[in-house]
Enzyme design. Structure first.
Site, short mmCIF file in Angstrom:
data_model
loop_
_atom_site.label_atom_id
_atom_site.label_comp_id
_atom_site.label_asym_id
_atom_site.label_seq_id
_atom_site.Cartn_x
_atom_site.Cartn_y
_atom_site.Cartn_z
N GLU A 62 0.77 -1.55 -0.64
CA GLU A 62 0.02 -0.40 0.48
C GLU A 62 1.34 1.15 -0.04
OE1 GLU A 62 -3.17 0.29 2.85
OE2 GLU A 62 -3.78 -0.55 1.86
N LYS A 115 -14.14 -0.36 -3.98
CA LYS A 115 -15.07 -0.40 -2.49
C LYS A 115 -16.48 0.26 -3.17
CE LYS A 115 -12.54 0.25 1.01
NZ LYS A 115 -11.48 1.38 2.01
O1 LIG Z 1 -9.02 1.17 9.71
P1 LIG Z 1 -10.42 1.06 8.55
O2 LIG Z 1 -10.02 2.64 7.64
O3 LIG Z 1 -11.25 0.05 8.90
O4 LIG Z 1 -9.11 0.64 7.15
C1 LIG Z 1 -8.79 -0.82 7.24
C2 LIG Z 1 -7.82 -0.86 6.12
O5 LIG Z 1 -8.70 -0.77 4.52
C3 LIG Z 1 -8.47 0.21 4.48
O6 LIG Z 1 -9.25 0.48 2.39
C4 LIG Z 1 -7.51 0.14 3.45
O7 LIG Z 1 -6.69 -0.72 2.50
C5 LIG Z 1 -5.98 0.36 4.73
O8 LIG Z 1 -5.00 0.76 4.41
C6 LIG Z 1 -6.66 0.14 5.84
O9 LIG Z 1 -5.77 -0.24 6.86
#
Ligand SMILES: O=P(O)(O)OC[C@H]1O[C@H](O)[C@H](O)[C@@H](O)[C@@H]1O
Length: 449
Positions: A286, A421
């Site tokens: 990432e 998403k």
């Molecule tokens: O902690 P959150 O906001 O649920 O995000 C959880 C994960 O999903 C996102 O889409 C990114 O890919 C990640 O960098 C992140 O760690």
């Protein structure tokens, strides 16, 4: 600590590393002066030395409370909100923790919300009645679909089983201080909450309550984890690329990328480090996979995967290099015993420690792969302690920040993860995504035609 023991100098001469110094210096200064791209997400840099002792105490107390009220903790999270805790538990707990006699494993931790498999969640749910359950739901944004769906289901279970108030005493939320659906929900429900600092991105958050609360609940020495990271924070501030192993590693990666390598294979010879590889993949994938650039981060468990991927690594496309993590002092040892019949022909190994064979396999494999045109970097981790893991986490966080700056990208954003998403929301019929849904339908028609 982590030492960079050696690398294949026939692929990268020491002089080539030294030529990187001006660029490494610049990247170092961007970090130190908080002035580079994504500088608003540099909170992880001083986290080990500046952790609020009162907050740490609250984390430890909540961990003790969880261990008192439950014998099963369900940790809900994905990406950076999942991988750090899983990596640490998998490395620091007994290899067969779940087989230990019940009295030796007061609390088991399982993970959910790191995918959307109905089978996985349904099969977890059907077992929960056999345990006293607590839940730690973790999401920095508070809106990620996978953990949100898992939490919706588990919240229902907890409230049906323990009542609204009873459930609220057993659910802990780790999220943004002010924003997001999870913050709102936790405040309204009265959950104990912990904060992911605004200036710490998800994949850099293992040393925040994201990792520390589940680890404290599981009885891991979080003080030692932070101490190890603090030592790394101090030792890895050296700007000389020849003296700072994290920077040497960063420079090596970028030189190998410039020489046409496209894949970095993270290799370990200890199954306990398997999820460290998974955490490492997110951190590097990432942070660097942007603008059509970056090394694809892959991981392998040797010698296991030498019997599955070994053929490719030895003779396949010459597009990869290996970063091998050796544990200098593994947690346990075992001697190979002599047997009378020697039917397996292994009596020549009798009397030697099994680890010597594992270490020899590492050496033999590095030589074989180098001969096959695969450059290797050998990093050595002192041992499998919490302090060493804390050092490792910080080592790779520092390395990826400099490596990404050397590559010319912002290490701290992840714009590319939004597309799947929004497509998913459109296809699921989420309000507000109607136009995108039509576009995707057209694309699907074209695909079918
Ligand atoms: O902690 P959150 O906001 O649920 O995000 C959880 C994960 O999903 C996102 O889409 C990114 O890919 C990640 O960098 C992140 O760690």
């Amino acid at each position: 600590m982590i030492r960079l023991v050696e690398w294949t100098q026939s692929f990268v001469a020491p002089e080539e590393i030294e030529l990187q110094q001006p660029f490494v210096e610049t990247a170092h200064r961007l970090l130190e002066q908080r002035s580079g791209a994504g500088h608003e997400f540099l909170g992880w840099m001083d986290l080990p030395s500046s952790f609020d002792p009162i907050e740490l105490q609250r984390i430890k107390e909540a961990g003790q409370n969880i261990a008192k009220q439950a014998n099963l903790l369900v940790v809900i999270g994905i990406g950076g909100s999942y991988l750090g805790a899983r990596a640490a538990l998998h490395m620091l707990q007994h290899s067969f923790h779940d087989l230990l006699p019940r009295e030796q494993r007061p609390l088991q931790v399982v993970f959910a919300g790191h995918q959307m498999s109905a089978t996985y969640l349904a099969e977890l749910l059907e077992l929960l009645d056999h345990y006293e359950v607590a839940v730690n739901v973790i999401s920095k944004s508070g809106t990620t679909t996978e953990p949100a769906l898992a939490f919706r289901t588990l919240k229902q279970y907890m409230e049906q089983r323990y009542g609204i108030q009873g459930a609220a005493q057993r659910i802990y939320a780790t999220t943004d201080a002010k924003r997001g659906a999870l913050r709102k929900l936790a405040n309204e429900a009265g959950y104990e909450t912990f904060v992911i600092p605004d200036d710490v991105g998800g994949r850099f958050s293992v040393l925040t309550p994201v990792g520390l609360l589940p680890l404290a609940a599981a009885g891991i020495d979080v003080d030692a984890l932070l101490q190890g990271a603090k030592r790394a924070q101090s030792e890895l501030r050296e700007s000389d690329v020849r003296k700072n192993p994290a920077y040497t590693y960063a420079a090596l990666r970028q030189i190998l990328r410039a020489k046409g390598k496209a894949i970095e294979l993270f290799v370990t010879y200890e199954p306990a480090l398997h999820y460290v590889g998974e955490w490492w993949k997110q951190l590097f994938g990432e942070s660097e996979g942007k603008d059509g650039k970056g090394l694809y981060p892959a991981s392998a468990d040797f010698s296991t995967d030498l019997h599955s991927l070994g053929q490719f690594v030895q003779d396949g496309a010459r597009t990869l290099f290996e970063t091998v993590i050796k544990v200098k002092n593994p947690r346990r040892s075992l001697q190979i015993e002599e047997v009378a019949d020697d039917l397996d022909g292994l009596n020549y190994l009798a009397g030697r420690p099994l680890q010597q064979v594992n270490d020899t396999a590492l050496e033999a494999t590095m030589l074989a792969h180098q001969t096959g045109g695969v450059p290797t970097i050998l990093l050595e981790l002192d041992d499998m302690s919490a302090a060493s893991l804390g050092y490792l986490f910080y080592f790779f966080e520092k390395a990826v920040a400099v490596s990404a700056y050397l590559q010319g990208v912002n290490p701290f954003d992840q714009p590319g993860v939004e597309m799947y998403k929004s497509n998913m929301f459109a296809l699921l019929g989420k309000p507000g995504y109607e136009n995108q849904r039509e576009r995707l339908a057209t694309m699907a028609k074209v695909r079918e035609s």
